[in-house]
Design a protein around this motif. Structure first.
Motif, PDB file in Angstrom:
ATOM      1  N   LEU A  22      47.451  46.530  34.591  1.00 35.82           N
ATOM      2  CA  LEU A  22      46.789  45.488  35.387  1.00 35.82           C
ATOM      3  C   LEU A  22      46.288  46.034  36.715  1.00 35.82           C
ATOM      4  O   LEU A  22      45.124  45.866  37.072  1.00 35.82           O
ATOM      5  CB  LEU A  22      47.762  44.343  35.690  1.00 35.82           C
ATOM      6  CG  LEU A  22      47.855  43.182  34.745  1.00 35.82           C
ATOM      7  CD1 LEU A  22      48.890  42.191  35.253  1.00 35.82           C
ATOM      8  CD2 LEU A  22      46.537  42.506  34.534  1.00 35.82           C
ATOM      9  N   SER A  23      47.183  46.674  37.455  1.00 33.68           N
ATOM     10  CA  SER A  23      46.835  47.106  38.806  1.00 33.68           C
ATOM     11  C   SER A  23      45.954  48.347  38.828  1.00 33.68           C
ATOM     12  O   SER A  23      45.203  48.554  39.781  1.00 33.68           O
ATOM     13  CB  SER A  23      48.105  47.337  39.631  1.00 33.68           C
ATOM     14  OG  SER A  23      48.904  48.338  39.039  1.00 33.68           O
ATOM     15  N   GLY A  24      46.029  49.171  37.785  1.00 30.90           N
ATOM     16  CA  GLY A  24      45.257  50.410  37.782  1.00 30.90           C
ATOM     17  C   GLY A  24      43.963  50.368  36.999  1.00 30.90           C
ATOM     18  O   GLY A  24      43.052  51.167  37.253  1.00 30.90           O
ATOM     19  N   THR A  25      43.859  49.435  36.037  1.00 27.03           N
ATOM     20  CA  THR A  25      42.680  49.394  35.165  1.00 27.03           C
ATOM     21  C   THR A  25      42.002  48.022  35.141  1.00 27.03           C
ATOM     22  O   THR A  25      40.816  47.901  35.434  1.00 27.03           O
ATOM     23  CB  THR A  25      43.069  49.796  33.724  1.00 27.03           C
ATOM     24  OG1 THR A  25      43.667  51.089  33.743  1.00 27.03           O
ATOM     25  CG2 THR A  25      41.854  49.809  32.810  1.00 27.03           C
ATOM     26  N   VAL A  26      42.764  46.990  34.764  1.00 26.49           N
ATOM     27  CA  VAL A  26      42.158  45.670  34.532  1.00 26.49           C
ATOM     28  C   VAL A  26      41.601  45.071  35.824  1.00 26.49           C
ATOM     29  O   VAL A  26      40.422  44.697  35.882  1.00 26.49           O
ATOM     30  CB  VAL A  26      43.171  44.706  33.873  1.00 26.49           C
ATOM     31  CG1 VAL A  26      42.557  43.312  33.715  1.00 26.49           C
ATOM     32  CG2 VAL A  26      43.617  45.248  32.519  1.00 26.49           C
ATOM     33  N   ILE A  27      42.415  44.976  36.848  1.00 26.33           N
ATOM     34  CA  ILE A  27      41.959  44.350  38.093  1.00 26.33           C
ATOM     35  C   ILE A  27      40.843  45.159  38.757  1.00 26.33           C
ATOM     36  O   ILE A  27      39.819  44.583  39.142  1.00 26.33           O
ATOM     37  CB  ILE A  27      43.140  44.060  39.041  1.00 26.33           C
ATOM     38  CG1 ILE A  27      44.037  42.982  38.410  1.00 26.33           C
ATOM     39  CG2 ILE A  27      42.650  43.642  40.424  1.00 26.33           C
ATOM     40  CD1 ILE A  27      45.345  42.736  39.125  1.00 26.33           C
ATOM     41  N   PRO A  28      40.964  46.486  38.871  1.00 26.39           N
ATOM     42  CA  PRO A  28      39.832  47.243  39.417  1.00 26.39           C
ATOM     43  C   PRO A  28      38.556  47.077  38.587  1.00 26.39           C
ATOM     44  O   PRO A  28      37.457  47.033  39.130  1.00 26.39           O
ATOM     45  CB  PRO A  28      40.319  48.693  39.402  1.00 26.39           C
ATOM     46  CG  PRO A  28      41.804  48.594  39.490  1.00 26.39           C
ATOM     47  CD  PRO A  28      42.144  47.360  38.697  1.00 26.39           C
ATOM     48  N   GLY A  29      38.713  46.960  37.257  1.00 26.82           N
ATOM     49  CA  GLY A  29      37.544  46.740  36.402  1.00 26.82           C
ATOM     50  C   GLY A  29      36.870  45.407  36.669  1.00 26.82           C
ATOM     51  O   GLY A  29      35.642  45.304  36.687  1.00 26.82           O
ATOM     52  N   ILE A  30      37.678  44.375  36.890  1.00 29.52           N
ATOM     53  CA  ILE A  30      37.126  43.050  37.207  1.00 29.52           C
ATOM     54  C   ILE A  30      36.429  43.098  38.570  1.00 29.52           C
ATOM     55  O   ILE A  30      35.314  42.606  38.727  1.00 29.52           O
ATOM     56  CB  ILE A  30      38.228  41.975  37.167  1.00 29.52           C
ATOM     57  CG1 ILE A  30      38.695  41.747  35.720  1.00 29.52           C
ATOM     58  CG2 ILE A  30      37.736  40.666  37.786  1.00 29.52           C
ATOM     59  CD1 ILE A  30      39.941  40.900  35.586  1.00 29.52           C
ATOM     60  N   PRO A  80      41.612  43.084  27.961  1.00 27.34           N
ATOM     61  CA  PRO A  80      41.089  44.381  27.529  1.00 27.34           C
ATOM     62  C   PRO A  80      42.068  45.114  26.602  1.00 27.34           C
ATOM     63  O   PRO A  80      43.272  44.848  26.601  1.00 27.34           O
ATOM     64  CB  PRO A  80      40.911  45.148  28.841  1.00 27.34           C
ATOM     65  CG  PRO A  80      40.847  44.093  29.899  1.00 27.34           C
ATOM     66  CD  PRO A  80      41.723  42.981  29.407  1.00 27.34           C
ATOM     67  N   ASP A  81      41.534  46.056  25.824  1.00 20.67           N
ATOM     68  CA  ASP A  81      42.349  46.801  24.859  1.00 20.67           C
ATOM     69  C   ASP A  81      43.566  47.467  25.503  1.00 20.67           C
ATOM     70  O   ASP A  81      44.640  47.498  24.912  1.00 20.67           O
ATOM     71  CB  ASP A  81      41.500  47.857  24.147  1.00 20.67           C
ATOM     72  CG  ASP A  81      40.496  47.234  23.187  1.00 20.67           C
ATOM     73  OD1 ASP A  81      40.684  46.062  22.788  1.00 20.67           O
ATOM     74  OD2 ASP A  81      39.516  47.922  22.831  1.00 20.67           O
ATOM     75  N   ALA A  82      43.412  48.004  26.703  1.00 19.90           N
ATOM     76  CA  ALA A  82      44.539  48.670  27.374  1.00 19.90           C
ATOM     77  C   ALA A  82      45.683  47.694  27.618  1.00 19.90           C
ATOM     78  O   ALA A  82      46.861  48.067  27.532  1.00 19.90           O
ATOM     79  CB  ALA A  82      44.070  49.285  28.693  1.00 19.90           C
ATOM     80  N   ALA A  83      45.363  46.433  27.905  1.00 22.12           N
ATOM     81  CA  ALA A  83      46.396  45.413  28.112  1.00 22.12           C
ATOM     82  C   ALA A  83      46.999  44.981  26.776  1.00 22.12           C
ATOM     83  O   ALA A  83      48.218  44.812  26.660  1.00 22.12           O
ATOM     84  CB  ALA A  83      45.819  44.217  28.856  1.00 22.12           C
TER      85      ALA A  83
END
Length: 108
Positions: A22-30, A80-83
């Protein structure tokens, strides 16, 4: 203002991994999407006996801004797939609430 609230659950072993996704991929992506009307996101965590629950609360100026983010089926979850790789289960839809302001809030 609209709050978009969504829940996902992990195993205790995957909880820290999910938060890192969440903090490293999803939120920065959003945030990188530069969404119109997107005001921020909060992450809540609650440990249960056999699972860990996460809630995300995204804040938007309007439903139209959420539609710009998700499309016409705006209640559909954004996972997302990573989540998905570290979640045990998640809500298929998010809930949306209009923020109401009290004119005379209660003093603590």
């Amino acid at each position: 203002m609209i709050k978009r609230i969504w829940h996902g659950w992990t195993t205790p072993d995957n909880a820290d991994r999910y938060f890192n996704v969440l903090s490293g991929t999803v939120i920065p992506g959003i945030k990188a999407m530069s969404l119109p009307g997107f005001l921020g996101i909060e992450v809540l965590r609650r440990d249960h006996a056999n699972e860990v629950e996460f809630a995300t609360i995204m804040t938007f100026k309007s439903i139209d801004d959420i539609v710009a983010f998700q499309g016409p089926d705006y209640a559909r979850s954004h996972v997302p797939d990573a989540a998905r790789a570290v979640l045990a289960r998640w809500e298929e839809t998010a809930s949306h609430y209009e923020v109401m302001t009290l004119t005379n809030p209660v003093e603590p």
